[in-house]
Design a protein around this motif. Structure first.
Motif, mmCIF file in Angstrom:
data_model
loop_
_atom_site.group_PDB
_atom_site.id
_atom_site.type_symbol
_atom_site.label_atom_id
_atom_site.label_comp_id
_atom_site.label_asym_id
_atom_site.label_seq_id
_atom_site.Cartn_x
_atom_site.Cartn_y
_atom_site.Cartn_z
ATOM 1 N N SER A 168 0.855 -1.193 0.000
ATOM 2 C CA SER A 168 0.000 0.000 0.000
ATOM 3 C C SER A 168 0.884 1.233 0.000
ATOM 4 O O SER A 168 2.102 1.145 0.219
ATOM 5 C CB SER A 168 -0.884 0.001 1.252
ATOM 6 O OG SER A 168 -0.039 0.143 2.392
ATOM 7 N N GLU A 169 0.251 2.384 -0.208
ATOM 8 C CA GLU A 169 1.006 3.645 -0.142
ATOM 9 C C GLU A 169 1.668 3.783 1.240
ATOM 10 O O GLU A 169 2.813 4.216 1.345
ATOM 11 C CB GLU A 169 0.056 4.819 -0.431
ATOM 12 C CG GLU A 169 0.658 6.212 -0.241
ATOM 13 C CD GLU A 169 1.751 6.595 -1.255
ATOM 14 O OE1 GLU A 169 1.888 5.905 -2.293
ATOM 15 O OE2 GLU A 169 2.477 7.582 -0.991
ATOM 16 N N ARG A 221 6.514 5.033 -7.706
ATOM 17 C CA ARG A 221 7.138 4.815 -6.388
ATOM 18 C C ARG A 221 8.655 4.722 -6.521
ATOM 19 O O ARG A 221 9.391 5.279 -5.712
ATOM 20 C CB ARG A 221 6.580 3.539 -5.736
ATOM 21 C CG ARG A 221 5.165 3.772 -5.239
ATOM 22 C CD ARG A 221 4.585 2.585 -4.489
ATOM 23 N NE ARG A 221 3.176 2.893 -4.210
ATOM 24 C CZ ARG A 221 2.297 2.023 -3.746
ATOM 25 N NH1 ARG A 221 2.660 0.775 -3.491
ATOM 26 N NH2 ARG A 221 1.052 2.389 -3.519
#
Ligand code: 5AD
Ligand code: SF4
Length: 446
Positions: free
Chosen positions: A312-313, A359
């Motif tokens: 997840s973030e 990311r």
């Protein structure tokens, strides 16, 4: 080779890690026994050998495009032979011969010693793939090309089966070489002029002498006694197997360089658990703290994967914050990719390529800032450099690595090659340091 036999040439294209670089030296040595002389370019070579990597999808794709491009070369030069070895060969075996008609032979990591046999058969027009699972012989002496630095494989394979990793499937289980053999190899390298040895292993710190009681720290201490050898490095260390004895050896043995590659892979406990790494974020940070306490100047290297299934973030932000806390000196970062046989390939929660790319670029921007700040912080300090030769960029400078493994360039002459010199760091850049020869000792940047 008999005096009348024509000399043949081989080009070896090496992909992937240092273990492959080491294996390529062995390939070169085996082929030299058949009368092949190594050349730098594929054009005009009688034999082209690819030593391949399958650890990430992109590495594997590179292999296919390289072989694809060789088709033309072979059409123009019909007697030429092409062989594929290494991890892709181990993984794909016979399939490679079926998929690529202009390929002559395939040898997996476990069949390296049988290369001469395969080449001889290929010369007779027989196409074969060898990937038997018999343990690879580890004892072969490296090719006789000693320079200032050499690689020595002390153990191979991996028993850890991290969820994302193909290595245990293409390199097999952990297998250590006898310490007596390693000592003899190090002594002969040092006698041939080698001053720095990097010990290799997928989990180098789980080394265990199969014929005695030496563990990895013990092995390092024995190797440090080899006359003529100045520097020892090793890679890669798994955090879960980093013993207090190894920390102590790194901190106190002058010939062991203060550098440690200690991949964390992720900063979030949830992801670490899914990866099966065997430690938590806290345990990892505690190791780093103990290391730095024992060896204050130690340079830490890491590997991280972004976009593991289900990341997840918030998980990703924990990886970023791990980077900020650890402040790695060297960092290798990768986008997760599915690999055959692995547990992660079957996991739910795969992320889009665009998310992984975004990311990765955030993470790399952060690391660039950290590296630059670390390197600027070294300005004014003095480093011990083993001079290797002119710098690669042709700036008229000499270059070499300092104790912790950073490239240092400085004005100097070729007479310095092979010597240990003190260099005052004048400018820290993102990937290297610029300096000037320092006659007197200053404060140690190492
Ligand atoms: N996807 C992305 N990176 C990977 N690595 C290993 N397997 C994968 C994969 N499936 C990375 C790890 C390892 C390094 C050699 O490659 O970070 O430490
Ligand atoms: Fe792969 Fe994990 Fe083994 Fe490293 S420890 S080679 S990442 S399975």
């Amino acid at each position: 080779m008999s005096g009348s036999a024509p000399q043949r040439s081989v080009h070896i294209a090496t992909f992937g890690c240092q273990m492959n670089a080491y294996d390529s030296q062995r390939i070169s040595g085996l082929l030299a026994g058949l009368g092949y002389v190594e050349v730098d370019q594929p054009q005009g070579a009688d034999l082209i050998v690819l030593n391949t990597c399958s650890v990430r999808e992109r590495a594997e794709q590179k292999v296919y495009s390289y072989v694809g491009a060789l088709k033309r070369l072979k059409e123009a030069r019909p007697g030429m032979l092409i062989g594929v070895g290494g991890c892709v060969a181990q993984q794909e075996g016979d399939r490679l011969l079926k998929q690529i008609p202009h390929l002559d032979f395939v040898f997996g990591t476990s069949a390296l010693e049988r290369l001469p046999e395969l080449v001889a058969e290929a010369q007779q027009g027989r196409r074969r793939a060898l990937t038997e699972t018999a343990p690879a012989a580890l004892a072969l002496a490296p090719a006789a090309r000693p320079g200032l630095k050499a690689l020595v494989t002390v153990m191979r394979g991996c028993d850890n089966f991290c969820a994302y990793c193909v290595v245990p499937y293409v390199r097999g289980r952990e297998q250590s070489r006898p310490a007596a053999e390693l000592l003899a190899e190090a002594e002969s390298l040092a006698a041939g002029g080698v001053r720095e040895i990097t010990l290799l292993g997928q989990n180098v710190n789980s080394y265990q002498d199969p014929e005695g009681a030496l563990d990895f720290a013990g092995l390092l201490r024995r190797l440090a006694r080899v006359e003529g050898l100045w520097r020892l490095r090793f890679t890669t260390s798994h955090p879960k197997d980093l013993s207090p004895a190894l920390i102590e050896t790194l901190a106190s043995e002058p010939k062991v360089m203060e550098q440690l590659h200690l991949p964390a892979q992720a900063g979030s406990d949830r992801v670490l658990k899914a990866m099966g790494r065997g430690y938590t974020r806290r345990q990892y940070l505690e190791l780093v703290r103990r290391l730095r306490e024992a060896a204050p100047g130690v340079a830490l290297g890491g590997d991280v994967i972004v976009g593991f299934p289900g990341e997840s973030e918030e998980d990703f932000l924990e990886t970023l914050s791990l980077l900020s806390e650890v402040r790695y000196d060297f960092l290798y970062s990768f986008k997760y990719s599915d690999r055959p046989f692995t547990r992660a390939a079957r996991m739910a929660g795969k992320l889009a390529g665009s998310v992984k790319a975004e990311r990765l670029s955030r993470l790399q921007a952060l690391q660039r800032d950290i590296s630059l700040a670390l390197h600027r912080g070294l300005e004014g300090q003095t480093a011990e450099v083993l001079v290797e030769g002119p710098d690669k960029k042709g700036r008229g400078l000499m270059g070499g690595r300092c104790r912790v493994g950073r490239m240092v360039n400085f004005p100097g002459g070729p007479e310095l090659v092979g010597r240990l010199v003190k260099v005052r760091i004048e400018q820290g850049r993102e990937n290297s340091l610029l300096g000037s020869l320092a006659p007197a000792l200053g404060s140690e940047a190492s």
